[in-house]
Design a protein around this motif. Structure first.
Motif, PDB file in Angstrom:
ATOM      1  N   VAL A 101       0.836  -1.203   0.000  1.00 34.57           N
ATOM      2  CA  VAL A 101       0.000   0.000   0.000  1.00 34.57           C
ATOM      3  C   VAL A 101       0.870   1.251   0.000  1.00 34.57           C
ATOM      4  O   VAL A 101       0.541   2.260  -0.672  1.00 34.57           O
ATOM      5  N   ARG A 110      -3.482   8.352   0.268  1.00 32.06           N
ATOM      6  CA  ARG A 110      -3.602   7.092   0.984  1.00 32.06           C
ATOM      7  C   ARG A 110      -4.997   6.492   0.869  1.00 32.06           C
ATOM      8  O   ARG A 110      -5.142   5.280   0.637  1.00 32.06           O
ATOM      9  N   ILE A 114      -5.735   2.783  -0.588  1.00 33.91           N
ATOM     10  CA  ILE A 114      -6.382   1.712   0.182  1.00 33.91           C
ATOM     11  C   ILE A 114      -7.626   1.209  -0.534  1.00 33.91           C
ATOM     12  O   ILE A 114      -7.869  -0.002  -0.623  1.00 33.91           O
ATOM     13  N   CYS A 118      -8.223  -2.634  -2.004  1.00 34.36           N
ATOM     14  CA  CYS A 118      -9.340  -3.482  -1.587  1.00 34.36           C
ATOM     15  C   CYS A 118     -10.182  -3.931  -2.791  1.00 34.36           C
ATOM     16  O   CYS A 118     -10.640  -5.088  -2.839  1.00 34.36           O
ATOM     17  N   GLU A 152     -11.760  -1.659   3.778  1.00 35.33           N
ATOM     18  CA  GLU A 152     -10.929  -0.450   3.780  1.00 35.33           C
ATOM     19  C   GLU A 152     -10.590  -0.018   5.203  1.00 35.33           C
ATOM     20  O   GLU A 152      -9.487   0.447   5.482  1.00 35.33           O
ATOM     21  N   LEU A 155      -7.757  -2.358   6.620  1.00 39.87           N
ATOM     22  CA  LEU A 155      -6.463  -2.098   6.017  1.00 39.87           C
ATOM     23  C   LEU A 155      -5.904  -0.754   6.477  1.00 39.87           C
ATOM     24  O   LEU A 155      -4.697  -0.630   6.731  1.00 39.87           O
ATOM     25  N   ASN A 156      -6.753   0.243   6.608  1.00 41.44           N
ATOM     26  CA  ASN A 156      -6.307   1.552   7.071  1.00 41.44           C
ATOM     27  C   ASN A 156      -5.739   1.472   8.499  1.00 41.44           C
ATOM     28  O   ASN A 156      -4.743   2.129   8.823  1.00 41.44           O
TER      29      ASN A 156
END
Length: 648
Positions: A101, A110, A114, A118, A152, A155-156
């Motif tokens: 990422v 960002r 992301i 996804c 999302e 992952l963030n």
């Protein structure tokens, strides 16, 4: 647990308002049972637990139960030293995804990177190696069959956690998933109470112990229902016991050597010793049957081994009908004659090892040779592990050569078939039958002779000493002994010394030229010089025709000859005496078994006792009332009645 609570106690419990005043109004509206609070100036009310709503009662019970549990500090399940291999793999997968990422962030913001990642993951558009990491990073299913992809938000969070850390170790720790923490032993408050029931030498199983534990707990907590609710299930008990190591589980259920076998032990370092420093010996019942040397019937023989601990070399061995002093003395004699005198002889505390023939101050074989005899703790074979191990290695190897082997690994059905066939053949031969059944014909040659057994032992000992590579010393015992051997340190005995030293000795009192030994009388004119004194009598266990007499200081006195024995027609050797005593012990045991069988067939008839009056006395009283003649009880009364009848 108390039964009355104030509005302040109930505030915020089970969905109630956090303000006591609102609780009080609710209590009035729902008409909870109340009473005046005692010991408080100005009044105040307490409400009965039984009148509270079910939800509130349940919350109160949980609160009380939580207060009873021990307070333990929560452990950090993602500490580096506690991370499992699976946690590390998941953390590595997450860090790899975050790095991917970060590469996308170089081209776009960002949140877009992301979102793009996804979407690509959902459509399998990522590189193959990155796509495969998603299933690992999710940490949801172990079989890898889930189609779940990343969100999302998740992952963030991984990216934020990654950037908050400064070192690789911190990143590994932060991105590793939390592991479900199992309860520690000190949190199992029920465990000591269950172990009090489970620790039983009768071997009660977990299910039986659990039933008894629940029964006792139900009786003990009959007035505390909240304690009954936290009693563990049977599955929880099984999981809890698995947390204990085998030794802790066995405490109270096993004792002696069986329990010590589960505990830690001190390993003896025999490598610091030299040849003939320490010999260790032990007897072992063979897992096989051979023909008895006297009557030819099947029996289990005894093998006694003596080993040099430094080299693991078997210096002496003996076979016998049972573990006894003769077998041990013979094995030591064999070793001393061929390999010299040891400094220490180490053995168990059994009847064959610790006795007058070996250890008596004046008459014992070991003190006369200058050997220090050390014995182990009774019931603790672990202390002599090297000789116990040889019994397992060598004795089983010897026994497995014969069809009558019945030890570990043998087929139970074959053992049963062979045993019954051999016994049937022996009985047929003793009865003089000329025609044998198929079963008896099949048993021919199955039972080894005594000489075949001795030959097999000799071959087995030679193999162990000269061919067997010992695991601890890394070579054969014969080669190791050769390395350690120093002829200058070996104390040897001549054949004449051996013949004299290995004669067992006992103390006897000389009486007018005679000494008595094992029902035999021995005479010498020289015994008159020590009349009434104790002398040392040395005898040959196989020849009873003469004995050697010495004074207690060891000075030779004479050789006494068997003569004039009025108790036996022929001199009785020590071996014959031992054999006769063994026969008497076995006969006594069998007679006890016969008496028990007869007692079962003829039960004792119990006659009801008349506690108040003797039967004959009562009969006499009845006769007296009827003016009839008294019943004669004693001979004098009978004589009186006879004379009265004849008018004398």
């Amino acid at each position: 647990m108390k039964a009355w609570f104030t509005a302040k106690d109930l505030a915020g419990i089970g969905g109630l308002s956090k303000h006591p005043s609102n609780v009080t109004r609710l209590a009035k509206r729902e008409k909870w049972e109340y009473r005046q609070k005692e010991g408080v100036k100005g009044g105040g009310f307490e409400y009965a637990m039984s009148s509270l709503p079910e939800k509130v009662q349940s919350a109160l019970k949980k609160k009380v139960i939580a207060s009873l549990l021990p307070k333990t500090q929560p452990t950090k399940n993602n500490d580096l030293e506690h991370l499992t291999q699976n946690q590390r793999a998941i953390a590595d997968a997450r860090m790899t995804i975050v790095a991917y990422v970060q590469q996308l962030e170089q081209l776009q913001p960002r949140y877009k990177a992301i979102k793009y990642f996804c979407n690509q993951a959902k459509n399998n558009g990522l590189p193959e190696h990155v796509q495969s990491l998603i299933k690992v990073a999710n940490a949801r299913n172990k079989n890898g069959k889930s189609e779940r992809t990343l969100s999302e938000r998740t992952l963030n969070q991984w990216v934020l956690d990654y950037e908050k850390c400064k070192t690789p170790a911190e990143r590994l720790q932060r991105l590793a998933p939390l592991q479900r923490r199992e309860k520690e032993l000190n949190e199992l408050v029920w465990l000591p109470h269950f172990l009090a029931v489970y620790r039983n030498t009768n071997g009660v199983n977990i299910a039986e112990a659990y039933t008894q534990y629940i029964s006792q707990a139900a009786e003990h907590y009959a007035d505390q229902p909240y304690m009954l609710e936290i009693l563990p299930s049977l599955s929880a008990v099984r999981r809890g016991l698995k947390k204990l190591n085998p030794y802790m589980r066995a405490i109270g259920r096993k004792t002696g050597a069986e329990l010590r076998a589960l505990n830690t032990y001190v390993k003896r370092d025999w490598s610091v010793l030299r040849a003939n420093d320490v010999w260790v010996g032990d007897g072992h019942s063979m897992k096989m049957k051979v023909a008895h040397p006297d009557h030819g019937r099947p029996f289990i023989p005894e093998l006694t081994l003596v080993m040099d601990t430094a080299s693991r070399f078997i210096v002496g061995w003996s076979v016998s009908l049972a573990e006894n002093c003769l077998a041990v003395a013979d094995a030591i004699r064999y070793g001393v004659e061929k390999h010299g005198i040891p400094a220490i002889y180490y053995s168990d505390n059994g009847g064959g090892e610790k006795n007058w023939m070996l250890d008596a101050d004046i008459t014992g074989i070991l003190p006369r040779l200058g050997i220090n005899h050390q014995t182990g703790i009774p019931g603790n074979p672990q202390a002599r592990g090297i000789i116990e191990r040889v019994n397992q290695t060598l004795a089983l190897r010897i026994a497995r050569q014969f069809a009558t082997y019945h030890g570990t690994g043998a087929d139970r059905e074959t053992v049963r078939k062979t045993s019954t066939a051999v016994i049937s053949l022996d009985k047929a031969l003793r009865d003089g039958r000329t025609e044998l059944t198929d079963k008896q014909q099949w048993a021919k040659g199955k039972l080894p002779t005594w000489q075949q057994f001795i030959d097999a032992v000799q071959i087995g000992v030679d193999w162990y000493n000269n061919e067997h590579i010992h695991r601890e010393i890394g070579m054969t015992p014969a080669r190791k002994r050769q390395q350690l051997l120093n002829d200058d340190d070996i104390i040897r005995v001549t054949p004449i010394e051996a013949r004299d030293m290995f004669r067992p000795q006992v103390l006897r009192v000389a009486q007018r030229g005679w000494v008595s030994l094992f029902n035999n009388d021995y005479f010498s004119q020289r015994l008159l010089d020590v009349d009434g004194e104790k002398v040392v009598v040395a005898f040959d266990i196989h020849d009873a025709n003469s004995v050697i007499i010495r004074k207690q200081d060891g000075t030779y006195l004479c050789e006494a000859i068997w003569n004039g024995n009025k108790r036996a027609a022929f001199a009785e050797t020590f071996v014959d005496k031992a054999r006769k005593e063994r026969h008497q012990r076995r006969m006594k045991l069998k007679q006890e078994q016969v008496d028990e069988i007869r007692a079962e067939a003829n039960p004792v008839i119990t006659i009801e006792h008349q506690p108040s009056t003797d039967l004959l006395h009562g009969l006499n009283q009845v006769m007296k009332q009827k003016n009839e003649e008294r019943v004669a009880i004693l001979p004098s009364e009978l004589e009186y009645q006879r004379r009265k009848a004849m008018g004398e």
